[in-house]
Design a protein around this motif. Sequence first.
Motif, PDB file in Angstrom:
ATOM      1  N   GLY A  17       0.855  -1.185   0.000  1.00  0.00           N
ATOM      2  CA  GLY A  17       0.000   0.000   0.000  1.00  0.00           C
ATOM      3  C   GLY A  17       0.888   1.231   0.000  1.00  0.00           C
ATOM      4  O   GLY A  17       1.462   1.573   1.018  1.00  0.00           O
ATOM      5  N   VAL A  18       1.013   1.888  -1.136  1.00  0.00           N
ATOM      6  CA  VAL A  18       1.986   2.972  -1.274  1.00  0.00           C
ATOM      7  C   VAL A  18       1.492   4.264  -0.634  1.00  0.00           C
ATOM      8  O   VAL A  18       2.211   4.888   0.133  1.00  0.00           O
ATOM      9  CB  VAL A  18       2.331   3.213  -2.762  1.00  0.00           C
ATOM     10  CG1 VAL A  18       3.265   4.389  -2.916  1.00  0.00           C
ATOM     11  CG2 VAL A  18       2.965   1.965  -3.353  1.00  0.00           C
ATOM     12  N   GLU A  19       0.285   4.676  -0.903  1.00  0.00           N
ATOM     13  CA  GLU A  19      -0.177   5.960  -0.361  1.00  0.00           C
ATOM     14  C   GLU A  19      -1.102   5.776   0.825  1.00  0.00           C
ATOM     15  O   GLU A  19      -0.765   6.150   1.935  1.00  0.00           O
ATOM     16  CB  GLU A  19      -0.840   6.774  -1.471  1.00  0.00           C
ATOM     17  CG  GLU A  19       0.173   7.217  -2.512  1.00  0.00           C
ATOM     18  CD  GLU A  19      -0.465   8.014  -3.636  1.00  0.00           C
ATOM     19  OE1 GLU A  19      -1.591   8.493  -3.479  1.00  0.00           O
ATOM     20  OE2 GLU A  19       0.191   8.138  -4.683  1.00  0.00           O
ATOM     21  N   ALA A  20      -2.269   5.191   0.616  1.00  0.00           N
ATOM     22  CA  ALA A  20      -3.199   5.063   1.732  1.00  0.00           C
ATOM     23  C   ALA A  20      -3.859   3.695   1.787  1.00  0.00           C
ATOM     24  O   ALA A  20      -4.670   3.446   2.658  1.00  0.00           O
ATOM     25  CB  ALA A  20      -4.282   6.143   1.625  1.00  0.00           C
TER      26      ALA A  20
END
Length: 167
Positions: free
Chosen positions: A66-69
């Motif tokens: 999960g890179v951002e959120a």
Amino acid sequence: MPEYTNDPVVSKSTNGAVSVRGMSNGTALWGMSLEEVGVVGVGRHHGVYGETRASGAGAAGVTGQGVEAGHGVMGITGAHSRAGVFGVHDSMEGPGVYGRGKPAGMFEGDVKITGDLMIEDANLIALLDASNQRIAALEEKVASLRGQLESTIEMLRHHLQERTLTH
């Protein structure tokens, strides 16, 4: 390599052969969507299957990040008595599911444990058994003291009655 714009490629196999195969020293198959799902896998037994032949930290059959959120890996099921995420260690010499963080695990709802719960090299069941034994011993001691107290009170009442009668 040919590039296709607004021209999807479809490959079908009706005899059980592989429909699309990629082989590379780098990434063999890559999918990206700017708006929706990058890669979809649907199958009778496994929708997506991943396998690694590497060893060491970070090697995994399937990796999610999960890179951002978003969550790294998410599992959802509507099937009765089935897990949204299921982990098994075939040799039984390592964890089926491992978590690291603060907290390392979080549960919303009841938690069912069918084996021992180990806490920092301490067996919780053994600790509870020892505590229950201590509680039982204390309950016996309290019952004994209660009996002694009742005997003492009865003796004092009797002594008081005798004294009152003699005076």
